[in-house]
Design a protein around this motif. Structure first.
Motif, mmCIF file in Angstrom:
data_model
loop_
_atom_site.group_PDB
_atom_site.id
_atom_site.type_symbol
_atom_site.label_atom_id
_atom_site.label_comp_id
_atom_site.label_asym_id
_atom_site.label_seq_id
_atom_site.Cartn_x
_atom_site.Cartn_y
_atom_site.Cartn_z
ATOM 1 N N GLY A 161 0.785 -1.227 0.000
ATOM 2 C CA GLY A 161 0.000 0.000 0.000
ATOM 3 C C GLY A 161 0.816 1.275 0.000
ATOM 4 O O GLY A 161 0.511 2.226 0.733
ATOM 5 N N THR A 162 1.856 1.355 -0.790
ATOM 6 C CA THR A 162 2.684 2.548 -0.816
ATOM 7 C C THR A 162 2.312 3.444 -1.995
ATOM 8 O O THR A 162 1.532 3.077 -2.872
ATOM 9 N N LYS A 163 2.925 4.628 -2.013
ATOM 10 C CA LYS A 163 2.677 5.604 -3.080
ATOM 11 C C LYS A 163 3.582 5.390 -4.281
ATOM 12 O O LYS A 163 3.477 6.102 -5.280
ATOM 13 N N TYR A 164 4.453 4.405 -4.182
ATOM 14 C CA TYR A 164 5.413 4.170 -5.258
ATOM 15 C C TYR A 164 4.797 3.288 -6.326
ATOM 16 O O TYR A 164 4.240 2.237 -6.038
ATOM 17 N N ARG A 165 4.947 3.720 -7.591
ATOM 18 C CA ARG A 165 4.234 3.039 -8.678
ATOM 19 C C ARG A 165 5.162 2.467 -9.752
ATOM 20 O O ARG A 165 4.871 1.427 -10.316
ATOM 21 N N SER A 166 6.234 3.161 -10.075
ATOM 22 C CA SER A 166 7.125 2.714 -11.139
ATOM 23 C C SER A 166 8.571 2.996 -10.747
ATOM 24 O O SER A 166 8.835 3.689 -9.752
ATOM 25 N N PHE A 167 9.492 2.479 -11.535
ATOM 26 C CA PHE A 167 10.911 2.596 -11.179
ATOM 27 C C PHE A 167 11.364 4.049 -11.112
ATOM 28 O O PHE A 167 11.878 4.507 -10.078
ATOM 29 N N PHE A 168 11.198 4.793 -12.189
ATOM 30 C CA PHE A 168 11.704 6.160 -12.222
ATOM 31 C C PHE A 168 10.903 7.085 -11.301
ATOM 32 O O PHE A 168 11.461 8.005 -10.693
ATOM 33 N N GLN A 169 9.594 6.851 -11.185
ATOM 34 C CA GLN A 169 8.783 7.654 -10.261
ATOM 35 C C GLN A 169 9.248 7.461 -8.829
ATOM 36 O O GLN A 169 9.356 8.413 -8.048
ATOM 37 N N THR A 170 9.576 6.221 -8.465
ATOM 38 C CA THR A 170 10.068 5.938 -7.113
ATOM 39 C C THR A 170 11.442 6.540 -6.897
ATOM 40 O O THR A 170 11.732 7.135 -5.844
ATOM 41 N N LEU A 171 12.304 6.407 -7.890
ATOM 42 C CA LEU A 171 13.659 6.955 -7.798
ATOM 43 C C LEU A 171 13.623 8.458 -7.553
ATOM 44 O O LEU A 171 14.315 8.979 -6.651
ATOM 45 N N LEU A 172 12.806 9.168 -8.317
ATOM 46 C CA LEU A 172 12.717 10.621 -8.187
ATOM 47 C C LEU A 172 12.027 11.027 -6.892
ATOM 48 O O LEU A 172 12.418 12.007 -6.252
ATOM 49 N N THR A 173 11.006 10.269 -6.485
ATOM 50 C CA THR A 173 10.278 10.598 -5.257
ATOM 51 C C THR A 173 11.161 10.473 -4.035
ATOM 52 O O THR A 173 11.178 11.340 -3.161
ATOM 53 N N VAL A 174 11.913 9.383 -3.952
ATOM 54 C CA VAL A 174 12.811 9.182 -2.810
ATOM 55 C C VAL A 174 13.878 10.271 -2.774
ATOM 56 O O VAL A 174 14.170 10.837 -1.708
ATOM 57 N N ALA A 175 14.473 10.581 -3.916
ATOM 58 C CA ALA A 175 15.522 11.602 -3.970
ATOM 59 C C ALA A 175 14.981 12.977 -3.601
ATOM 60 O O ALA A 175 15.656 13.758 -2.920
ATOM 61 N N ARG A 176 13.763 13.286 -4.050
ATOM 62 C CA ARG A 176 13.180 14.603 -3.785
ATOM 63 C C ARG A 176 12.730 14.757 -2.329
ATOM 64 O O ARG A 176 12.974 15.791 -1.696
ATOM 65 N N GLU A 177 12.084 13.747 -1.778
ATOM 66 C CA GLU A 177 11.508 13.853 -0.443
ATOM 67 C C GLU A 177 12.517 13.568 0.670
ATOM 68 O O GLU A 177 12.393 14.126 1.770
ATOM 69 N N GLU A 178 13.486 12.700 0.424
ATOM 70 C CA GLU A 178 14.400 12.287 1.484
ATOM 71 C C GLU A 178 15.857 12.630 1.196
ATOM 72 O O GLU A 178 16.724 12.408 2.050
ATOM 73 N N GLY A 179 16.102 13.125 0.002
ATOM 74 C CA GLY A 179 17.469 13.470 -0.361
ATOM 75 C C GLY A 179 18.171 12.326 -1.068
ATOM 76 O O GLY A 179 17.801 11.163 -0.900
ATOM 77 N N PRO A 180 19.189 12.638 -1.868
ATOM 78 C CA PRO A 180 19.911 11.596 -2.611
ATOM 79 C C PRO A 180 20.522 10.521 -1.722
ATOM 80 O O PRO A 180 20.656 9.368 -2.134
ATOM 81 N N ARG A 181 20.893 10.882 -0.497
ATOM 82 C CA ARG A 181 21.508 9.896 0.395
ATOM 83 C C ARG A 181 20.553 8.760 0.741
ATOM 84 O O ARG A 181 20.992 7.664 1.093
ATOM 85 N N ALA A 182 19.261 9.018 0.648
ATOM 86 C CA ALA A 182 18.276 7.982 0.959
ATOM 87 C C ALA A 182 18.352 6.818 -0.022
ATOM 88 O O ALA A 182 17.939 5.701 0.305
ATOM 89 N N LEU A 183 18.856 7.066 -1.210
ATOM 90 C CA LEU A 183 19.006 6.008 -2.206
ATOM 91 C C LEU A 183 20.120 5.040 -1.847
ATOM 92 O O LEU A 183 20.309 4.029 -2.540
ATOM 93 N N TYR A 184 20.862 5.363 -0.782
ATOM 94 C CA TYR A 184 21.940 4.486 -0.334
ATOM 95 C C TYR A 184 21.720 3.994 1.093
ATOM 96 O O TYR A 184 22.653 3.553 1.745
ATOM 97 N N ARG A 185 20.469 4.047 1.544
ATOM 98 C CA ARG A 185 20.168 3.508 2.868
ATOM 99 C C ARG A 185 20.422 2.001 2.894
ATOM 100 O O ARG A 185 19.997 1.274 2.014
#
Length: 321
Positions: free
Chosen positions: A260-284
């Motif tokens: 039940g998340t807001k993430y729908r596709s690869f690039f949409q998720t990639l951009l959403t995480v980077a925008r809302e949590e910062g680029p460092r979140a992509l390396y959690r």
């Protein structure tokens, strides 16, 4: 590729993947939770306050929603304290069900593709290794994605053992909410992750070839304990490099598989995480991934090479030579 050789690589890949999965399961659980947006860790923070008598007392704990602030050992201890030691092995069932066929399919497809491309391109070249790894990754990801969706959901379940989500219930819930498509959530991120396997095998084959040439060891000659130790080092080094370069796809894949998340596709998720949590979140969870991948890949690759060697040398009647 003969049917006997196919069976050898199926068996070797299955044994190698299963061995690595069992020994590194706790770190796999932790890595998945660090990548997720729903699973959090709570770190106790004690603040000095004055009690009625006027002396300083230690009080209250507050919730820290940023798991990166907690070390690996502290996170593991938190899971044990809140959910019990068995929680470190959540998702192991689907993992064992999936890792054997996944690795077996991968290694078998890789070996088959490599023989195919060796007959059409420069033998044992980087292009051969790259195309072979791409074919193997695509086959394995497509066939086993439903298993990994269930595994991820179980690992993200933070209820105590006995009240936690079961595999059967998880499968039923996914099907009722999303149908068959629900079992293929995150498959696009898995396809993007093929780049990691390509980098891994290109580096691994190059290192192995370099060591073989340096020691003037030919394929099929007798192997020693030193050879298998070197395979472990090659596997660990190549996988670590590949993981660092392609890690964001793992965070995206975990987010897509959440319930039940807001993430729908690869690039949409990639951009959403980077925008809302910062680029460092992509390396959690990267540190946990590296700690896990080094022993896991070393165990897997050395086990694979050992099983193939034993089945082709120690039992010569099943060999094609």
């Amino acid at each position: 590729m003969s049917q006997q050789n196919v069976h050898i690589h199926l068996i070797a890949g299955g044994i190698a993947g299963t061995t690595g999965a069992i020994l590194t399961c706790p770190l796999e659980v932790l890595k998945t939770r660090l990548q997720s947006s729903t699973a959090t860790f709570h770190r106790p923070v004690y603040l000095p306050t004055l009690n009625p008598s006027g002396s300083i007392a230690q009080l209250c704990t507050c919730t820290n929603p940023r798991p990166a602030n907690m070390g690996i050992l502290m996170c593991l201890r938190h899971i044990i304290d809140t959910e019990g030691p068995a929680a470190l092995f959540k998702g192991l069932g689907p993992n064992l069900v999936g890792v054997a066929p996944s690795r077996a399919i991968y290694f078998c497809a890789y070996d088959t593709a490599k023989k195919f491309f060796n007959n059409r391109l420069t033998p044992e070249s980087k292009k051969v290794h790259m195309f072979s790894a791409m074919c193997a990754g695509f086959c394995a990801s497509t066939c086993t994605n439903p298993i990994w969706v269930v595994k991820t959901r179980l690992q993200l379940d933070q209820r105590k053992i006995g009240k936690n989500l079961g595999a059967t219930q998880c499968i039923r819930t996914i099907y009722q909410k999303d149908g068959i498509r629900g079992f293929y959530r995150g498959v696009t991120a898995s396809y993007a992750g093929i780049s990691e396997t390509v980098i891994h095998f290109v580096i691994y084959e190059h290192l192995k070839k370099t060591l073989r040439e340096r020691r003037r060891v030919q394929i099929g000659s007798e192997k020693s304990g030193r050879d298998f130790f070197e395979y472990m080092l090659c596997g660990a080094c190549s996988k670590s490099c590949a993981s660092i370069m392609a890690y964001p796809h793992e965070v995206v894949r975990t987010r897509l598989r959440e319930e039940g998340t807001k993430y729908r596709s690869f690039f949409q998720t990639l951009l959403t995480v980077a925008r809302e949590e910062g680029p460092r979140a992509l390396y959690r969870g990267l540190a946990t991934q590296l700690v896990r991948q080094i022993p896991n890949t070393a165990i897997m690759m050395s086990t694979y090479e050992l099983v193939v060697y034993l089945l082709t040398v120690e039992v010569p009647y099943i060999s094609t030579r």
